[in-house]
Design a protein around this motif. Structure first.
Motif, PDB file in Angstrom:
ATOM      1  N   GLU A 293       2.575  -4.039   2.895  1.00 44.71           N
ATOM      2  CA  GLU A 293       1.960  -3.095   1.963  1.00 44.71           C
ATOM      3  C   GLU A 293       1.057  -3.818   0.965  1.00 44.71           C
ATOM      4  O   GLU A 293      -0.004  -3.312   0.597  1.00 44.71           O
ATOM      5  CB  GLU A 293       3.043  -2.310   1.223  1.00 44.71           C
ATOM      6  CG  GLU A 293       3.716  -1.235   2.061  1.00 44.71           C
ATOM      7  CD  GLU A 293       2.770  -0.101   2.420  1.00 44.71           C
ATOM      8  OE1 GLU A 293       2.010   0.359   1.542  1.00 44.71           O
ATOM      9  OE2 GLU A 293       2.784   0.319   3.593  1.00 44.71           O
ATOM     10  N   LYS A 294       1.465  -4.996   0.552  1.00 44.99           N
ATOM     11  CA  LYS A 294       0.703  -5.700  -0.482  1.00 44.99           C
ATOM     12  C   LYS A 294      -0.336  -6.661   0.090  1.00 44.99           C
ATOM     13  O   LYS A 294      -1.422  -6.818  -0.482  1.00 44.99           O
ATOM     14  CB  LYS A 294       1.652  -6.463  -1.411  1.00 44.99           C
ATOM     15  CG  LYS A 294       0.945  -7.051  -2.639  1.00 44.99           C
ATOM     16  CD  LYS A 294       1.919  -7.491  -3.693  1.00 44.99           C
ATOM     17  CE  LYS A 294       1.198  -8.044  -4.932  1.00 44.99           C
ATOM     18  NZ  LYS A 294       0.397  -6.996  -5.624  1.00 44.99           N
ATOM     19  N   TYR A 295      -0.025  -7.295   1.220  1.00 44.38           N
ATOM     20  CA  TYR A 295      -0.873  -8.396   1.673  1.00 44.38           C
ATOM     21  C   TYR A 295      -1.552  -8.178   3.026  1.00 44.38           C
ATOM     22  O   TYR A 295      -2.461  -8.931   3.367  1.00 44.38           O
ATOM     23  CB  TYR A 295      -0.059  -9.696   1.711  1.00 44.38           C
ATOM     24  CG  TYR A 295       0.388 -10.119   0.333  1.00 44.38           C
ATOM     25  CD1 TYR A 295      -0.530 -10.614  -0.592  1.00 44.38           C
ATOM     26  CD2 TYR A 295       1.719  -9.996  -0.058  1.00 44.38           C
ATOM     27  CE1 TYR A 295      -0.132 -10.985  -1.868  1.00 44.38           C
ATOM     28  CE2 TYR A 295       2.131 -10.367  -1.330  1.00 44.38           C
ATOM     29  CZ  TYR A 295       1.198 -10.859  -2.236  1.00 44.38           C
ATOM     30  OH  TYR A 295       1.593 -11.221  -3.497  1.00 44.38           O
ATOM     31  N   ASP A 296      -1.148  -7.184   3.781  1.00 47.90           N
ATOM     32  CA  ASP A 296      -1.815  -6.940   5.068  1.00 47.90           C
ATOM     33  C   ASP A 296      -2.877  -5.858   4.888  1.00 47.90           C
ATOM     34  O   ASP A 296      -2.827  -4.787   5.501  1.00 47.90           O
ATOM     35  CB  ASP A 296      -0.797  -6.534   6.131  1.00 47.90           C
ATOM     36  CG  ASP A 296      -1.395  -6.525   7.534  1.00 47.90           C
ATOM     37  OD1 ASP A 296      -2.475  -7.125   7.732  1.00 47.90           O
ATOM     38  OD2 ASP A 296      -0.791  -5.913   8.434  1.00 47.90           O
ATOM     39  N   THR A 297      -3.863  -6.156   4.061  1.00 48.21           N
ATOM     40  CA  THR A 297      -4.869  -5.149   3.719  1.00 48.21           C
ATOM     41  C   THR A 297      -5.758  -4.786   4.903  1.00 48.21           C
ATOM     42  O   THR A 297      -6.350  -3.702   4.930  1.00 48.21           O
ATOM     43  CB  THR A 297      -5.741  -5.645   2.552  1.00 48.21           C
ATOM     44  OG1 THR A 297      -6.303  -6.925   2.898  1.00 48.21           O
ATOM     45  CG2 THR A 297      -4.904  -5.794   1.288  1.00 48.21           C
ATOM     46  N   ASN A 298      -5.859  -5.684   5.879  1.00 50.53           N
ATOM     47  CA  ASN A 298      -6.651  -5.399   7.078  1.00 50.53           C
ATOM     48  C   ASN A 298      -5.806  -4.825   8.212  1.00 50.53           C
ATOM     49  O   ASN A 298      -6.307  -4.633   9.319  1.00 50.53           O
ATOM     50  CB  ASN A 298      -7.353  -6.673   7.561  1.00 50.53           C
ATOM     51  CG  ASN A 298      -8.403  -7.160   6.581  1.00 50.53           C
ATOM     52  OD1 ASN A 298      -9.098  -6.357   5.955  1.00 50.53           O
ATOM     53  ND2 ASN A 298      -8.511  -8.471   6.423  1.00 50.53           N
ATOM     54  N   HIS A 299      -4.540  -4.585   7.921  1.00 46.51           N
ATOM     55  CA  HIS A 299      -3.621  -3.986   8.899  1.00 46.51           C
ATOM     56  C   HIS A 299      -3.558  -4.794  10.199  1.00 46.51           C
ATOM     57  O   HIS A 299      -3.554  -4.239  11.293  1.00 46.51           O
ATOM     58  CB  HIS A 299      -4.014  -2.536   9.190  1.00 46.51           C
ATOM     59  CG  HIS A 299      -4.020  -1.674   7.964  1.00 46.51           C
ATOM     60  ND1 HIS A 299      -2.862  -1.260   7.338  1.00 46.51           N
ATOM     61  CD2 HIS A 299      -5.051  -1.182   7.222  1.00 46.51           C
ATOM     62  CE1 HIS A 299      -3.178  -0.537   6.272  1.00 46.51           C
ATOM     63  NE2 HIS A 299      -4.491  -0.478   6.179  1.00 46.51           N
TER      64      HIS A 299
END
Length: 222
Positions: free
Chosen positions: A83-89
């Motif tokens: 949720e916080k660090y996988d902004t590029n999914h």
């Protein structure tokens, strides 16, 4: 912490749940220092640890770049990380619907796979006396979990969103325990024959660079 890395991961050399978190940290390229607690010495129940995790189990993660935010329970940790660090999914769901399906599988792993397989290992390896009925019960539950996965993976390559995600990754370390310890001595058991989709899925997961690297570290510590 003085190690200079973003995270401190309190974990255990053998326990599957800590390795799930290490997989995700490595997949996302996040730096972390592992502290391996010695259960035989009771380090997981010591005040120095329970101040972070009142449940006295592993894993616990501290994010030093987020005001030492601390979270425990492995799939809660995994959810925080994506949720916080996988902004590029890269390894997480995108749509609201897929996020719920991702949560569904994380909950199934935590409530369905982990506890039953944990009990299977306990009665096969650690219990002070052999209880054949308990071993049989938890072997059957392990096979039931594999059957649930097979029913889905025989229809699609990954659990959620048409790609490898934390929903899939969360099963890896416990599956290794299942294949190596729990069902290995069932007469005539052949994973590739009886659960071909699960077998293929697991092989693809184990071939991922991050998972290979982390699992090699685990192997070196045994």
């Amino acid at each position: 912490m003085s190690h200079g890395k973003q995270f401190t991961l309190y974990t255990h050399k053998g326990g599957p749940n800590g390795w799930k978190v290490a997989f995700v940290l490595t997949e996302l390229g996040l730096t972390y220092e592992s502290i391996y607690l010695d259960f035989n010495k009771g380090e997981h129940k010591a005040p120095e640890y329970t101040k972070y995790n009142p449940n006295g189990r592993i894993p616990t993660l501290i994010d030093h770049r987020n005001n030492d935010f601390t979270v425990w329970e492995s799939n809660a940790v995994i959810t925080y990380l994506v949720e916080k660090y996988d902004t590029n999914h890269k390894i997480s769901a995108v749509t609201p619907e897929d996020k719920i399906l991702q949560l569904q599988w994380l909950l199934f792993q935590a409530s369905g796979q982990g506890p039953y397989l944990g009990q299977a290992i306990w009665f096969k390896v650690y219990h002070s006396e052999k209880v054949p009925s308990a071993i049989e019960r938890y072997q059957k539950e392990t096979l039931r979990v594999l059957s649930v996965l097979e029913s889905v993976l025989s229809q699609q390559e990954w659990l959620v969103g048409g790609k490898c995600s934390v929903a899939d990754i969360s099963f890896v370390s416990w599956n290794n325990s299942a294949f190596g310890v729990i069902v290995a001595d069932i007469d005539g058991f052949d994973l590739a024959k009886e659960y071909p989709a699960v077998h293929a899925w697991h092989q693809k997961l184990m071939a991922r660079d991050a998972i290979k690297s982390v699992w090699a570290t685990r192997t070196s510590l045994q």
